[in-house]
Every structure is written in structure tokens, then in C-alpha cells.
Design a protein around this motif. Structure first.
Motif, PDB file in Angstrom:
ATOM      1  N   SER A 128       0.834  -1.207   0.000  1.00 22.92           N
ATOM      2  CA  SER A 128       0.000   0.000   0.000  1.00 22.92           C
ATOM      3  C   SER A 128       0.865   1.252   0.000  1.00 22.92           C
ATOM      4  CB  SER A 128      -0.927  -0.001   1.220  1.00 22.92           C
ATOM      5  OG  SER A 128      -1.770  -1.129   1.219  1.00 22.92           O
ATOM      6  N   LEU A 129       1.916   1.227   0.813  1.00 23.50           N
ATOM      7  CA  LEU A 129       2.827   2.368   0.874  1.00 23.50           C
ATOM      8  C   LEU A 129       3.542   2.562  -0.458  1.00 23.50           C
ATOM      9  CD1 LEU A 129       4.198   4.583   2.531  1.00 23.50           C
ATOM     10  CD2 LEU A 129       5.875   2.880   3.291  1.00 23.50           C
ATOM     11  N   ALA A 130       3.997   1.454  -1.063  1.00 25.22           N
ATOM     12  CA  ALA A 130       4.713   1.535  -2.345  1.00 25.22           C
ATOM     13  C   ALA A 130       3.814   2.097  -3.441  1.00 25.22           C
ATOM     14  CB  ALA A 130       5.230   0.153  -2.739  1.00 25.22           C
ATOM     15  N   LEU A 131       2.564   1.636  -3.476  1.00 21.92           N
ATOM     16  CA  LEU A 131       1.643   2.119  -4.501  1.00 21.92           C
ATOM     17  C   LEU A 131       1.283   3.583  -4.261  1.00 21.92           C
ATOM     18  CD1 LEU A 131      -0.709  -0.975  -4.922  1.00 21.92           C
ATOM     19  CD2 LEU A 131       1.395  -0.400  -6.140  1.00 21.92           C
ATOM     20  N   ALA A 132       1.221   3.979  -2.993  1.00 27.08           N
ATOM     21  CA  ALA A 132       0.961   5.387  -2.678  1.00 27.08           C
ATOM     22  C   ALA A 132       2.121   6.257  -3.145  1.00 27.08           C
ATOM     23  CB  ALA A 132       0.745   5.547  -1.178  1.00 27.08           C
ATOM     24  N   VAL A 133       3.336   5.758  -3.009  1.00 26.10           N
ATOM     25  CA  VAL A 133       4.518   6.494  -3.477  1.00 26.10           C
ATOM     26  C   VAL A 133       4.456   6.681  -4.986  1.00 26.10           C
ATOM     27  CG1 VAL A 133       7.017   6.376  -3.777  1.00 26.10           C
ATOM     28  CG2 VAL A 133       6.003   5.836  -1.554  1.00 26.10           C
ATOM     29  N   VAL A 134       4.079   5.615  -5.699  1.00 28.07           N
ATOM     30  CA  VAL A 134       3.955   5.732  -7.158  1.00 28.07           C
ATOM     31  C   VAL A 134       2.909   6.791  -7.510  1.00 28.07           C
ATOM     32  CG1 VAL A 134       3.269   4.547  -9.280  1.00 28.07           C
ATOM     33  CG2 VAL A 134       4.687   3.361  -7.599  1.00 28.07           C
ATOM     34  N   TYR A 135       1.805   6.771  -6.791  1.00 24.29           N
ATOM     35  CA  TYR A 135       0.748   7.756  -7.051  1.00 24.29           C
ATOM     36  C   TYR A 135       1.266   9.175  -6.845  1.00 24.29           C
ATOM     37  CZ  TYR A 135      -3.521  10.463  -6.456  1.00 24.29           C
ATOM     38  OH  TYR A 135      -4.494  11.422  -6.571  1.00 24.29           O
ATOM     39  N   LEU A 136       1.994   9.409  -5.771  1.00 24.98           N
ATOM     40  CA  LEU A 136       2.530  10.740  -5.491  1.00 24.98           C
ATOM     41  C   LEU A 136       3.578  11.138  -6.528  1.00 24.98           C
ATOM     42  CD1 LEU A 136       2.865  10.537  -1.603  1.00 24.98           C
ATOM     43  CD2 LEU A 136       1.126  11.773  -2.929  1.00 24.98           C
ATOM     44  N   LEU A 137       4.413  10.182  -6.930  1.00 27.16           N
ATOM     45  CA  LEU A 137       5.418  10.469  -7.958  1.00 27.16           C
ATOM     46  C   LEU A 137       4.747  10.827  -9.288  1.00 27.16           C
ATOM     47  CD1 LEU A 137       8.037   7.635  -7.263  1.00 27.16           C
ATOM     48  CD2 LEU A 137       8.360  10.095  -6.901  1.00 27.16           C
ATOM     49  N   SER A 138       3.612  10.184  -9.567  1.00 24.75           N
ATOM     50  CA  SER A 138       2.913  10.453 -10.825  1.00 24.75           C
ATOM     51  C   SER A 138       2.381  11.885 -10.886  1.00 24.75           C
ATOM     52  CB  SER A 138       1.760   9.464 -11.020  1.00 24.75           C
ATOM     53  OG  SER A 138       0.725   9.709 -10.079  1.00 24.75           O
ATOM     54  N   LYS A 139       2.203  12.505  -9.720  1.00 18.80           N
ATOM     55  CA  LYS A 139       1.728  13.880  -9.679  1.00 18.80           C
ATOM     56  C   LYS A 139       2.838  14.879 -10.025  1.00 18.80           C
ATOM     57  CE  LYS A 139      -2.440  12.900  -8.334  1.00 18.80           C
ATOM     58  NZ  LYS A 139      -3.611  13.161  -9.233  1.00 18.80           N
ATOM     59  N   ARG A 140       4.077  14.432  -9.887  1.00 17.69           N
ATOM     60  CA  ARG A 140       5.201  15.339 -10.067  1.00 17.69           C
ATOM     61  C   ARG A 140       6.071  15.009 -11.278  1.00 17.69           C
ATOM     62  NH1 ARG A 140       6.587  18.598  -5.831  1.00 17.69           N
ATOM     63  NH2 ARG A 140       5.338  18.413  -3.929  1.00 17.69           N
ATOM     64  N   ILE A 141       6.095  13.741 -11.680  1.00 16.03           N
ATOM     65  CA  ILE A 141       6.995  13.321 -12.765  1.00 16.03           C
ATOM     66  C   ILE A 141       6.168  12.804 -13.934  1.00 16.03           C
ATOM     67  CG2 ILE A 141       8.932  11.833 -13.391  1.00 16.03           C
ATOM     68  CD1 ILE A 141       9.628  11.662 -10.425  1.00 16.03           C
ATOM     69  N   ARG A 142       6.303  13.449 -15.077  1.00 12.38           N
ATOM     70  CA  ARG A 142       5.485  13.113 -16.246  1.00 12.38           C
ATOM     71  C   ARG A 142       5.668  11.669 -16.683  1.00 12.38           C
ATOM     72  NH1 ARG A 142       6.639  12.709 -21.379  1.00 12.38           N
ATOM     73  NH2 ARG A 142       8.710  13.595 -21.049  1.00 12.38           N
ATOM     74  N   LEU A 143       6.900  11.196 -16.733  1.00 11.46           N
ATOM     75  CA  LEU A 143       7.147   9.830 -17.193  1.00 11.46           C
ATOM     76  C   LEU A 143       6.478   8.802 -16.286  1.00 11.46           C
ATOM     77  CD1 LEU A 143      10.888   9.886 -18.384  1.00 11.46           C
ATOM     78  CD2 LEU A 143       8.838   9.511 -19.776  1.00 11.46           C
ATOM     79  N   VAL A 144       6.419   9.096 -15.009  1.00 12.62           N
ATOM     80  CA  VAL A 144       5.722   8.190 -14.091  1.00 12.62           C
ATOM     81  C   VAL A 144       4.222   8.257 -14.340  1.00 12.62           C
ATOM     82  CG1 VAL A 144       5.250   7.633 -11.683  1.00 12.62           C
ATOM     83  CG2 VAL A 144       7.526   8.427 -12.351  1.00 12.62           C
ATOM     84  N   ARG A 145       3.714   9.456 -14.521  1.00 12.50           N
ATOM     85  CA  ARG A 145       2.283   9.647 -14.738  1.00 12.50           C
ATOM     86  C   ARG A 145       1.816   8.928 -16.005  1.00 12.50           C
ATOM     87  NH1 ARG A 145       2.425  14.472 -14.023  1.00 12.50           N
ATOM     88  NH2 ARG A 145       2.661  15.321 -16.120  1.00 12.50           N
ATOM     89  N   GLU A 146       2.575   9.033 -17.075  1.00 13.75           N
ATOM     90  CA  GLU A 146       2.183   8.445 -18.355  1.00 13.75           C
ATOM     91  C   GLU A 146       2.418   6.944 -18.419  1.00 13.75           C
ATOM     92  OE1 GLU A 146       4.319  10.659 -21.269  1.00 13.75           O
ATOM     93  OE2 GLU A 146       3.085  12.474 -21.025  1.00 13.75           O
ATOM     94  N   ASN A 147       3.195   6.427 -17.486  1.00 14.23           N
ATOM     95  CA  ASN A 147       3.503   4.990 -17.477  1.00 14.23           C
ATOM     96  C   ASN A 147       3.317   4.411 -16.078  1.00 14.23           C
ATOM     97  OD1 ASN A 147       4.921   4.695 -20.328  1.00 14.23           O
ATOM     98  ND2 ASN A 147       5.802   6.517 -19.358  1.00 14.23           N
ATOM     99  N   SER A 148       2.312   4.901 -15.376  1.00 11.83           N
ATOM    100  CA  SER A 148       2.144   4.521 -13.977  1.00 11.83           C
ATOM    101  C   SER A 148       1.950   3.019 -13.802  1.00 11.83           C
ATOM    102  CB  SER A 148       0.961   5.282 -13.370  1.00 11.83           C
ATOM    103  OG  SER A 148      -0.235   5.009 -14.075  1.00 11.83           O
ATOM    104  N   TYR A 149       1.303   2.359 -14.777  1.00 13.54           N
ATOM    105  CA  TYR A 149       1.071   0.920 -14.649  1.00 13.54           C
ATOM    106  C   TYR A 149       2.379   0.144 -14.571  1.00 13.54           C
ATOM    107  CZ  TYR A 149       2.062   0.601 -19.677  1.00 13.54           C
ATOM    108  OH  TYR A 149       2.673   0.666 -20.910  1.00 13.54           O
ATOM    109  N   LEU A 150       3.430   0.645 -15.234  1.00 15.95           N
ATOM    110  CA  LEU A 150       4.737  -0.009 -15.156  1.00 15.95           C
ATOM    111  C   LEU A 150       5.346   0.144 -13.761  1.00 15.95           C
ATOM    112  CD1 LEU A 150       6.421   0.974 -18.552  1.00 15.95           C
ATOM    113  CD2 LEU A 150       5.339  -1.187 -17.934  1.00 15.95           C
TER     114      LEU A 150
END
Length: 268
Positions: free
Chosen positions: A152-174
Motif C-alpha cells: 500500500s505504501l509503495a503504490l501510494a509512493v507511485v501515485y505521489l510520484l505520478s503527480k510530479r513526474i510526467r514519465l511516471v504519470r504516463e507509465n504509472s502501470y509499469l
């Protein structure tokens, strides 16, 4: 050292004696994977198969098929052979998946649905195999005590990173898939006494003293790979290739993570 001795030392013995990966077989398997992925991409493009959401969903049961099969092998429910452990099981599941894809595409109009149902049927067969061999497993649901909060914590980190980093946002499933995999490794190694088979992660874990380094490794590799892919993409056809590569990257995170989780839950 002759070719036979090299093959025995770096490829056969690590499988036979469960020694994990080494630099030689890791690089070799990476090259084979790259060539195989490129070959599959060309075949699918020739057949006109698009990598849409329906196709992606249809592949999910085959990813689970390989992960579940590997866990059943660890539990001695499926005999341990070169085709039921890594990397052989990847070749086996690929052969099953690709054959099923080609056959359903050729003979069925709604081939995606047939391909999907066939995959879940195979997974159902593995579930039955487990149910008939429950005496060989000792379920350890204590794993969830560690896995659920850290996942849960790891997925929350990905979610927060997706708000700030475009590459994470566009490829969040990876990132979700690979952070899921990193969590299973972290929980297994740091809390349950498992060990890491891959060369680089094993080295980094010995260097840092924790498998939590997997999160940083996964993030760094994904960001660099996605950046390079974006820079190399110049045409629509290249975009199709990059989408296919991303699908392979997802499999390389989701499948091992699922195998790890199933193995830990089965207590093997």
C-alpha cells in the motif's frame, strides 16, 4: 575451459543446484529476450494485431499461468525440470501463449475473448492441481501482515510520484507493477528469510543490507529506460514498438512479483 564446460558451469549448474543467476547467463538471457520480443513484435504486426486494452487484458492469465506454475514447482507439486524453473518456464509459457494466440487469431472471429478464456482455463487447471495437493503446502498468511502495508505504501509512493513526474504519470502501470515486485522481494528477503537470485539486486542488497534498495533500483531503471525510449521514438511505427516493449516490461515486473507472493503464501 571448453564450450561444454562453460555451458555446464554458467547455465546448467545454476538451474540444477538452484544457485541463482550469474553475469554470463543473465546477459545471455537478456539478449535472447530482446531478440524474441523483436521477433514476436514483427509477427504480431504482420498479423495486424493491435496492442489495445483488450489484448493486454487477455495476456493477464498467461502471466499468472507462468507465475503460478513456478510457485507450484517450488512447492514440489509440479516436478522440477529445466522447463518448470526459471528461465525455462519463460520459454514454456511463451510457447503456450504464442501458440494459443496464433490459433485463436486464425480460427475465431472474436479471438481475443477465446484467447482470454483459454488462458483462465489453464490457470484454473493449476488451481485444481493445488487443491489436489494441499498436503504439500503449508499456507503462511502471515506474509500478508508485511505485504499489505508495504505494498500500500509503495503504490501510494507511485501515485505521489505520478503527480510530479510526467514519465511516471504516463507509465504509472509499469511503476505499479515493478513496485509490487519490489515489495514481494523486500518482504521475502528482509522479513521471511528468502534470498535474491538475480546478480545486480543481490549485490546491492549485500551493499546496503536491505532489499528495500529494490525500490530505488526499479525506479532508476524504469526512468532511464522510458527516457531513452521517448528520445528514440520518432515515428508512429516506432511508437508501436515502444508500446510493445512497455508490455514486455510490465510482464517482467508483474509475473515475478506474483510468483514471489504466491510462493510465500504457500510457505515454500
Amino acid at each position: 575451459m571448453g564450450i561444454g564446460e562453460i555451458f555446464q558451469r554458467y547455465f546448467i549448474d545454476p538451474i540444477r543446484y538452484n544457485q541463482g543467476y550469474n553475469v554470463v547467463n543473465t546477459l545471455t538471457y537478456a539478449i535472447i529476450l530482446g531478440l524474441a520480443a523483436l521477433g514476436v513484435y514483427k509477427v504480431l504486426k504482420k498479423l495486424g494485431i493491435k496492442y489495445d486494452n483488450a489484448f493486454f487484458r487477455a495476456l493477464i492469465p498467461y502471466m499468472i499461468l507462468g507465475a503460478f506454475g513456478r510457485a507450484l514447482t517450488d512447492a514440489t507439486i509440479i516436478p522440477r525440470t529445466y522447463l518448470t524453473v526459471t528461465p525455462g518456464i519463460y520459454f514454456l509459457v511463451f510457447a503456450i501463449t504464442f501458440s494459443a494466440l496464433l490459433i485463436t487469431h486464425k480460427f475465431f472471429e472474436d479471438w481475443r475473448k477465446v484467447f482470454l478464456y483459454f488462458g483462465w482455463t489453464l490457470v484454473g487447471g493449476e488451481v485444481l492441481l493445488l487443491l489436489f495437493n494441499l498436503d504439500k503446502v503449508s499456507f503462511n498468511f502471515e506474509v500478508l501482515k508485511y505485504f499489505i502495508p508495504f505494498a500500500s505504501l509503495a503504490l501510494a509512493v507511485v501515485y505521489l510520484l505520478s503527480k510530479r513526474i510526467r514519465l511516471v504519470r504516463e507509465n504509472s502501470y509499469l511503476f505499479y507493477a515493478h513496485f509490487y515486485d519490489a515489495t514481494t522481494t523486500f518482504v521475502g528477503v528482509d522479513f521471511l528469510g528468502y534470498w535474491e537470485q538475480h546478480v545486480l539486486p543481490r549485490y546491492l542488497m549485500s551493499l546496503t543490507g536491505t532489499a528495500a534498495v529494490m525500490y530505488l533500483l526499479k525506479f532508476s531503471v524504469l526512468i532511464v529506460a522510458l527516457y531513452l525510449m521517448e528520445e528514440l521514438q520518432e515515428s508512429e511505427s516506432e511508437k508501436e514498438l515502444m508500446d510493445f516493449i512497455k508490455m514486455v516490461m510490465f510482464i517482467l515486473g508483474f509475473a515475478p512479483g506474483t510468483r514471489n507472493l504466491l510462493r510465500m503464501l504457500m510457505g515454500v
